[in-house]
Design a protein around this motif. Sequence first.
Motif, PDB file in Angstrom:
ATOM      1  N   CYS A  76       9.021  32.026   9.428  1.00 10.41           N
ATOM      2  CA  CYS A  76      10.201  32.871   9.037  1.00 10.41           C
ATOM      3  C   CYS A  76       9.822  33.860   9.957  1.00 10.41           C
ATOM      4  O   CYS A  76       9.382  34.686  10.806  1.00 10.41           O
ATOM      5  CB  CYS A  76       8.838  33.398   7.651  1.00 10.41           C
ATOM      6  N   SER A 126      19.714  28.349   9.337  1.00  9.22           N
ATOM      7  CA  SER A 126      18.203  29.091  10.019  1.00  9.22           C
ATOM      8  C   SER A 126      18.558  28.754  11.693  1.00  9.22           C
ATOM      9  O   SER A 126      19.522  27.784  12.038  1.00  9.22           O
ATOM     10  CB  SER A 126      17.300  27.600   9.633  1.00  9.22           C
ATOM     11  N   GLU A 150      11.816  26.033  13.734  1.00  3.79           N
ATOM     12  CA  GLU A 150      12.737  26.196  13.192  1.00  3.79           C
ATOM     13  C   GLU A 150      12.371  27.870  11.988  1.00  3.79           C
ATOM     14  O   GLU A 150      11.579  28.464  11.864  1.00  3.79           O
ATOM     15  CB  GLU A 150      13.045  25.474  12.206  1.00  3.79           C
ATOM     16  N   GLU A 152      13.407  30.241   9.516  1.00  5.24           N
ATOM     17  CA  GLU A 152      14.370  30.154   8.585  1.00  5.24           C
ATOM     18  C   GLU A 152      15.150  32.356   8.221  1.00  5.24           C
ATOM     19  O   GLU A 152      14.447  32.381   8.676  1.00  5.24           O
ATOM     20  CB  GLU A 152      14.131  29.988   7.532  1.00  5.24           C
ATOM     21  N   THR A 180      21.167  33.576   1.405  1.00  3.05           N
ATOM     22  CA  THR A 180      20.786  32.015   1.018  1.00  3.05           C
ATOM     23  C   THR A 180      20.878  31.461  -0.118  1.00  3.05           C
ATOM     24  O   THR A 180      22.438  31.903  -0.884  1.00  3.05           O
ATOM     25  CB  THR A 180      19.146  32.275   1.395  1.00  3.05           C
ATOM     26  N   THR A 231      13.217  29.655  -1.849  1.00  2.58           N
ATOM     27  CA  THR A 231      12.775  30.536  -0.948  1.00  2.58           C
ATOM     28  C   THR A 231      11.895  30.284   0.037  1.00  2.58           C
ATOM     29  O   THR A 231      10.436  30.110  -0.969  1.00  2.58           O
ATOM     30  CB  THR A 231      13.137  31.627  -0.648  1.00  2.58           C
ATOM     31  N   CYS A 233      11.060  32.062   2.919  1.00  2.97           N
ATOM     32  CA  CYS A 233      10.306  33.308   3.301  1.00  2.97           C
ATOM     33  C   CYS A 233      10.327  34.926   2.701  1.00  2.97           C
ATOM     34  O   CYS A 233      11.092  34.644   2.089  1.00  2.97           O
ATOM     35  CB  CYS A 233      11.128  33.337   4.469  1.00  2.97           C
TER      36      CYS A 233
END
Length: 273
Positions: A76, A126, A150, A152, A180, A231, A233
């Motif tokens: 994150c 991402s 990755e 996000e 998102t 989600t 994050c």
Amino acid sequence: DIDWDITTGPDVSGPGSSGPGLSITDMWDNNGLTNSTVQYEVFAAAGSQCLGDTLDVVVTVLPAIQLPALEDELLCPGDEVDAIEFEDIEGATYTWTNSDVAVGLGAGGEGDIPAWTASTNNTTGSFTSTVNVTGQVDNCPALEDSYSIEVEPTPIVTATPSQQTLCSGETTAITLSVNTDDVLVWNSVSSGGNLAPGSTSGSGVLIEDTWTNTGDTNGEVIYTIDAFQPTTCPSVPAEVTVTVLPGLPSVGPFPDQILCPGEEFAGVDFPEV
């Protein structure tokens, strides 16, 4: 014929060979961190007509390159990432490259991969990259490995308008969005006035609540909207304040009044709102 004896140094292993013969073809492994040796003592085989002198041949065996386990990283924004440290092997060099610096890690370098912080990501998707790592001892075959990164996005909730004033009996029209794919949920807390019925929670992209204020002071409703799923994050929620004005209470009916000249009018008292 020629014969030989073998003496191996620390961390060296292998099947070795024994004479007699005219060539020595051996494969040795060095699992240590420093150079080691194999010593051959070469001499005439038993039964030779002439014994002659012995000959010592020393072979240096370089250590094998080693890489740590490289695991994919799902992050994150703002996550702190520990450094990846490589084994301190004699004669070894390590290089690494990162395919996309948008994740927060530099483009590449030599030696250990330093600690770093995942970058801010307020986009709709991402940030991804691949880190390729190569280790090599001198001119020996290189060892290569890679892992993925990755980062996000941070779910950022937007509410329009952020403030609203209603007359008693009117309905909110608050539009919600998020960058998102998360589901949006909200809850509300009311105070002041005498509010009813409205709602205390809900989900979706539009808040349509009808509020009635039968009190004599302004009422206030605070909506807090946040991302719920899928989600992973931390999100940035939104807050909307709705002021609900009080309605006018029923007054009257007022009887007609007939006055004589000079007679005082008693007046009519209206409620304080």
